[in-house]
Write a protein that holds these residues in place. Structure first.
Motif, PDB file in Angstrom:
ATOM      1  N   ILE A 127     -35.006  24.266  68.083  1.00 57.41           N
ATOM      2  CA  ILE A 127     -35.838  23.144  67.649  1.00 57.41           C
ATOM      3  C   ILE A 127     -34.979  21.884  67.717  1.00 57.41           C
ATOM      4  O   ILE A 127     -33.967  21.791  67.016  1.00 57.41           O
ATOM      5  CB  ILE A 127     -36.369  23.346  66.224  1.00 57.41           C
ATOM      6  N   ASN A 128     -35.381  20.947  68.557  1.00 54.54           N
ATOM      7  CA  ASN A 128     -34.623  19.706  68.706  1.00 54.54           C
ATOM      8  C   ASN A 128     -35.182  18.649  67.770  1.00 54.54           C
ATOM      9  O   ASN A 128     -36.307  18.177  67.944  1.00 54.54           O
ATOM     10  CB  ASN A 128     -34.682  19.217  70.157  1.00 54.54           C
ATOM     11  N   CYS A 129     -34.384  18.271  66.779  1.00 57.87           N
ATOM     12  CA  CYS A 129     -34.766  17.230  65.817  1.00 57.87           C
ATOM     13  C   CYS A 129     -33.935  15.966  65.986  1.00 57.87           C
ATOM     14  O   CYS A 129     -34.003  15.066  65.140  1.00 57.87           O
ATOM     15  CB  CYS A 129     -34.600  17.751  64.384  1.00 57.87           C
ATOM     16  N   ALA A 130     -33.151  15.888  67.048  1.00 58.15           N
ATOM     17  CA  ALA A 130     -32.195  14.791  67.217  1.00 58.15           C
ATOM     18  C   ALA A 130     -32.733  13.743  68.178  1.00 58.15           C
ATOM     19  O   ALA A 130     -32.692  13.925  69.392  1.00 58.15           O
ATOM     20  CB  ALA A 130     -30.860  15.328  67.722  1.00 58.15           C
ATOM     21  N   GLY A 131     -33.265  12.669  67.643  1.00 59.18           N
ATOM     22  CA  GLY A 131     -33.664  11.564  68.492  1.00 59.18           C
ATOM     23  C   GLY A 131     -32.511  10.599  68.686  1.00 59.18           C
ATOM     24  O   GLY A 131     -31.441  10.757  68.064  1.00 59.18           O
ATOM     25  N   PRO A 132     -32.698   9.576  69.540  1.00 55.95           N
ATOM     26  CA  PRO A 132     -33.879   9.378  70.371  1.00 55.95           C
ATOM     27  C   PRO A 132     -33.997  10.473  71.442  1.00 55.95           C
ATOM     28  O   PRO A 132     -33.000  10.850  72.060  1.00 55.95           O
ATOM     29  CB  PRO A 132     -33.659   8.009  71.014  1.00 55.95           C
ATOM     30  N   PHE A 133     -35.198  10.950  71.650  1.00 55.52           N
ATOM     31  CA  PHE A 133     -35.424  12.043  72.586  1.00 55.52           C
ATOM     32  C   PHE A 133     -35.289  11.585  74.030  1.00 55.52           C
ATOM     33  O   PHE A 133     -35.169  12.419  74.930  1.00 55.52           O
ATOM     34  CB  PHE A 133     -36.777  12.693  72.303  1.00 55.52           C
ATOM     35  N   PHE A 134     -35.276  10.256  74.260  1.00 53.61           N
ATOM     36  CA  PHE A 134     -34.914   9.751  75.584  1.00 53.61           C
ATOM     37  C   PHE A 134     -33.538  10.285  75.982  1.00 53.61           C
ATOM     38  O   PHE A 134     -33.272  10.552  77.155  1.00 53.61           O
ATOM     39  CB  PHE A 134     -34.820   8.216  75.601  1.00 53.61           C
ATOM     40  N   ASP A 135     -32.647  10.425  74.999  1.00 56.26           N
ATOM     41  CA  ASP A 135     -31.270  10.843  75.244  1.00 56.26           C
ATOM     42  C   ASP A 135     -31.091  12.351  75.140  1.00 56.26           C
ATOM     43  O   ASP A 135     -30.333  12.952  75.913  1.00 56.26           O
ATOM     44  CB  ASP A 135     -30.315  10.168  74.253  1.00 56.26           C
ATOM     45  N   ASN A 176     -38.207   2.015  73.193  1.00 52.72           N
ATOM     46  CA  ASN A 176     -39.365   2.507  73.937  1.00 52.72           C
ATOM     47  C   ASN A 176     -40.178   1.335  74.479  1.00 52.72           C
ATOM     48  O   ASN A 176     -40.988   0.744  73.772  1.00 52.72           O
ATOM     49  CB  ASN A 176     -40.239   3.394  73.040  1.00 52.72           C
ATOM     50  N   THR A 177     -39.978   1.023  75.735  1.00 54.10           N
ATOM     51  CA  THR A 177     -40.720  -0.060  76.382  1.00 54.10           C
ATOM     52  C   THR A 177     -41.750   0.472  77.373  1.00 54.10           C
ATOM     53  O   THR A 177     -42.352  -0.295  78.118  1.00 54.10           O
ATOM     54  CB  THR A 177     -39.755  -0.997  77.111  1.00 54.10           C
ATOM     55  N   ALA A 178     -41.959   1.783  77.387  1.00 54.03           N
ATOM     56  CA  ALA A 178     -42.888   2.385  78.338  1.00 54.03           C
ATOM     57  C   ALA A 178     -44.328   1.987  78.018  1.00 54.03           C
ATOM     58  O   ALA A 178     -44.691   1.766  76.861  1.00 54.03           O
ATOM     59  CB  ALA A 178     -42.750   3.900  78.318  1.00 54.03           C
ATOM     60  N   THR A 179     -45.149   1.913  79.036  1.00 52.44           N
ATOM     61  CA  THR A 179     -46.573   1.635  78.868  1.00 52.44           C
ATOM     62  C   THR A 179     -47.243   2.824  78.187  1.00 52.44           C
ATOM     63  O   THR A 179     -47.104   3.968  78.632  1.00 52.44           O
ATOM     64  CB  THR A 179     -47.239   1.380  80.237  1.00 52.44           C
ATOM     65  N   ARG A 180     -47.965   2.558  77.115  1.00 49.58           N
ATOM     66  CA  ARG A 180     -48.676   3.634  76.416  1.00 49.58           C
ATOM     67  C   ARG A 180     -50.029   3.868  77.088  1.00 49.58           C
ATOM     68  O   ARG A 180     -50.631   2.947  77.661  1.00 49.58           O
ATOM     69  CB  ARG A 180     -48.855   3.289  74.940  1.00 49.58           C
ATOM     70  N   VAL A 181     -50.502   5.107  76.987  1.00 51.59           N
ATOM     71  CA  VAL A 181     -51.718   5.479  77.707  1.00 51.59           C
ATOM     72  C   VAL A 181     -52.731   6.143  76.783  1.00 51.59           C
ATOM     73  O   VAL A 181     -52.379   6.714  75.735  1.00 51.59           O
ATOM     74  CB  VAL A 181     -51.400   6.421  78.892  1.00 51.59           C
ATOM     75  N   VAL A 182     -53.992   6.054  77.189  1.00 56.27           N
ATOM     76  CA  VAL A 182     -55.104   6.774  76.581  1.00 56.27           C
ATOM     77  C   VAL A 182     -55.851   7.470  77.711  1.00 56.27           C
ATOM     78  O   VAL A 182     -55.498   7.331  78.885  1.00 56.27           O
ATOM     79  CB  VAL A 182     -56.037   5.821  75.812  1.00 56.27           C
ATOM     80  N   VAL A 183     -56.862   8.228  77.357  1.00 58.38           N
ATOM     81  CA  VAL A 183     -57.682   8.891  78.372  1.00 58.38           C
ATOM     82  C   VAL A 183     -59.003   8.139  78.528  1.00 58.38           C
ATOM     83  O   VAL A 183     -59.687   7.873  77.535  1.00 58.38           O
ATOM     84  CB  VAL A 183     -57.939  10.366  78.014  1.00 58.38           C
ATOM     85  N   ARG A 184     -59.325   7.814  79.755  1.00 58.27           N
ATOM     86  CA  ARG A 184     -60.612   7.232  80.108  1.00 58.27           C
ATOM     87  C   ARG A 184     -61.094   7.897  81.394  1.00 58.27           C
ATOM     88  O   ARG A 184     -60.305   8.032  82.350  1.00 58.27           O
ATOM     89  CB  ARG A 184     -60.508   5.712  80.311  1.00 58.27           C
ATOM     90  N   ASP A 185     -62.351   8.311  81.400  1.00 57.69           N
ATOM     91  CA  ASP A 185     -62.922   9.013  82.562  1.00 57.69           C
ATOM     92  C   ASP A 185     -62.065  10.215  82.949  1.00 57.69           C
ATOM     93  O   ASP A 185     -61.883  10.511  84.138  1.00 57.69           O
ATOM     94  CB  ASP A 185     -63.088   8.061  83.753  1.00 57.69           C
ATOM     95  N   GLY A 186     -61.519  10.883  81.939  1.00 57.31           N
ATOM     96  CA  GLY A 186     -60.757  12.095  82.170  1.00 57.31           C
ATOM     97  C   GLY A 186     -59.357  11.900  82.709  1.00 57.31           C
ATOM     98  O   GLY A 186     -58.687  12.869  83.062  1.00 57.31           O
ATOM     99  N   THR A 187     -58.893  10.643  82.756  1.00 51.08           N
ATOM    100  CA  THR A 187     -57.588  10.335  83.351  1.00 51.08           C
ATOM    101  C   THR A 187     -56.747   9.506  82.397  1.00 51.08           C
ATOM    102  O   THR A 187     -57.279   8.671  81.653  1.00 51.08           O
ATOM    103  CB  THR A 187     -57.787   9.548  84.669  1.00 51.08           C
ATOM    104  N   LEU A 188     -55.434   9.719  82.417  1.00 49.23           N
ATOM    105  CA  LEU A 188     -54.524   8.885  81.639  1.00 49.23           C
ATOM    106  C   LEU A 188     -54.437   7.497  82.258  1.00 49.23           C
ATOM    107  O   LEU A 188     -54.124   7.353  83.445  1.00 49.23           O
ATOM    108  CB  LEU A 188     -53.131   9.517  81.589  1.00 49.23           C
ATOM    109  N   VAL A 189     -54.723   6.481  81.449  1.00 50.47           N
ATOM    110  CA  VAL A 189     -54.682   5.096  81.912  1.00 50.47           C
ATOM    111  C   VAL A 189     -54.000   4.246  80.843  1.00 50.47           C
ATOM    112  O   VAL A 189     -53.954   4.627  79.671  1.00 50.47           O
ATOM    113  CB  VAL A 189     -56.099   4.539  82.190  1.00 50.47           C
ATOM    114  N   PRO A 190     -53.458   3.077  81.206  1.00 54.82           N
ATOM    115  CA  PRO A 190     -52.840   2.211  80.195  1.00 54.82           C
ATOM    116  C   PRO A 190     -53.826   1.819  79.095  1.00 54.82           C
ATOM    117  O   PRO A 190     -55.035   1.676  79.347  1.00 54.82           O
ATOM    118  CB  PRO A 190     -52.392   0.992  81.000  1.00 54.82           C
TER     119      PRO A 190
END
Length: 338
Positions: free
Chosen positions: A74-82, A176-190
């Motif tokens: 179980i990995n509890c050590a963030g940031p998980f980017f690293d 965390n500067t990545a674009t966050r996404v939601v689902v629309r029309d069954g696809t991940l979109v910004p």
């Protein structure tokens, strides 16, 4: 048996200590792993439980040595980017299932792209985001959409009375500067601009509150196994204000378990045509409740995983969601539908 032993990487961190205590409470053989032997030994002495190994993500060989003989990590050590990639790679090489508690979408997406094929070949399960953010909403949604081949819309709303972030939470948010996404029309979109917003009726003491879209890891995990036209996640405004305020202190324990006074409610609605299904749970301390969530998943993997389960998986793909939530009803109290 060695293969039943569970390693916690980052066991001396804020969430890691809760996970370590939960493993001890449940009597699972455990190994506390991290860079700081002194802090790990202090944890071992406090719990009077577990064994200690030192390892660093900068030294893959040390991870392999630390994970040798374990059934799961179980990995509890963030940031998980690293830490995400090196921990998963070493755990799979050592023959372990591996779970983490990331809330970040970009980390889950990277885990899927990087390790799904390798986990299948290794015959092991990789389960990212098995935590308050991610796994909990995944299970709640799965518990109410069974029997539906397609869902028109899924809405997830989180209410926190406050949010005192750990240093790790703050560091992750800054990076965390990545674009966050939601689902629309069954696809991940910004996430649309402006972000979706609404008013959500939570159980008391929250009541009706304005919420805004905060897209976290559950969007990704759900998109892997639930066919839905739209998936959106929301949060009330108070915790967001706390996060934005750099003077907000970290969490402080206020009970014998070390939990803070923070309370939460998580509410989920799923709609198919004219039919609406809902479920809400409430509890205390989002960091502390992650421990029983991820340890329950770990136990179920150790007890029941087959080669058919192998790959990067969401909890709702593998587990009976209703039975899973019922097993944690002492920390996730079901609430009447509003």
């Amino acid at each position: 048996m060695a293969e039943r032993c569970v390693g916690v990487f980052g066991a001396n961190g804020h969430t890691g200590r809760f996970v370590a205590a939960e493993l001890a409470r449940r009597g699972l053989a455990a190994r506390w792993i991290g860079r700081d032997r002194s802090a790990l030994s202090e944890l071992q002495a406090t719990l009077n439980y577990g064994e200690v190994r030192t390892a660093s993500v900068r030294d893959p060989a040390s991870l392999l040595r630390a994970f040798d003989g374990l059934g799961a990590v179980i990995n509890c050590a963030g940031p998980f980017f690293d830490t995400g990639r090196p921990v998963i790679a070493a755990a799979l090489e050592a023959g372990c299932h591996v779970l983490d508690v990331t809330a970040e979408q970009v980390t889950v997406l990277d885990t899927i792209a990087t390790f799904d094929d390798g986990a299948r070949v290794a015959g092991r399960v990789v389960m990212p985001a098995m935590a308050f953010f991610g796994g909990l909403a995944d299970l709640l949604v799965t518990s109410i959409v069974d029997g539906w081949p397609y869902v028109d819309a899924i809405d997830i709303a989180v209410a926190l009375d406050s949010w005192h972030p750990t240093p790790g939470t703050r560091l992750t948010g800054e990076r965390n500067t990545a674009t966050r996404v939601v689902v629309r029309d069954g696809t991940l979109v910004p996430v649309p601009s402006p972000p979706p917003a609404s008013v959500w009726r939570f159980p008391e003491p929250f009541g009706s509150q304005p919420v805004t879209c905060v897209a976290l890891s559950e969007i990704i995990t759900l998109s892997r196994h639930v066919k839905a036209g739209a998936i959106t996640s929301y949060m009330n405004m108070k915790p967001l204000a706390d996060l934005a305020d750099t003077s907000t202190p970290p969490p402080r324990g206020s009970d014998a378990l070390g939990r803070s006074d923070q309370i939460f409610a998580v509410s989920v609605r799923a709609r198919r045509g004219a039919e609406l299904r809902e479920v809400t749970v409430s509890g205390r301390d989002i960091y502390a409740v992650t421990a029983p969530l991820v340890v329950e998943a770990c136990v179920r993997l150790l007890d029941g995983a087959t080669s058919a389960w192998a790959g990067v998986r969401a909890p709702g793909e593998l587990f009976d969601a209703r039975a899973y939530l019922a097993a944690l009803s002492d920390v996730l109290q079901p609430q009447p539908v509003s």
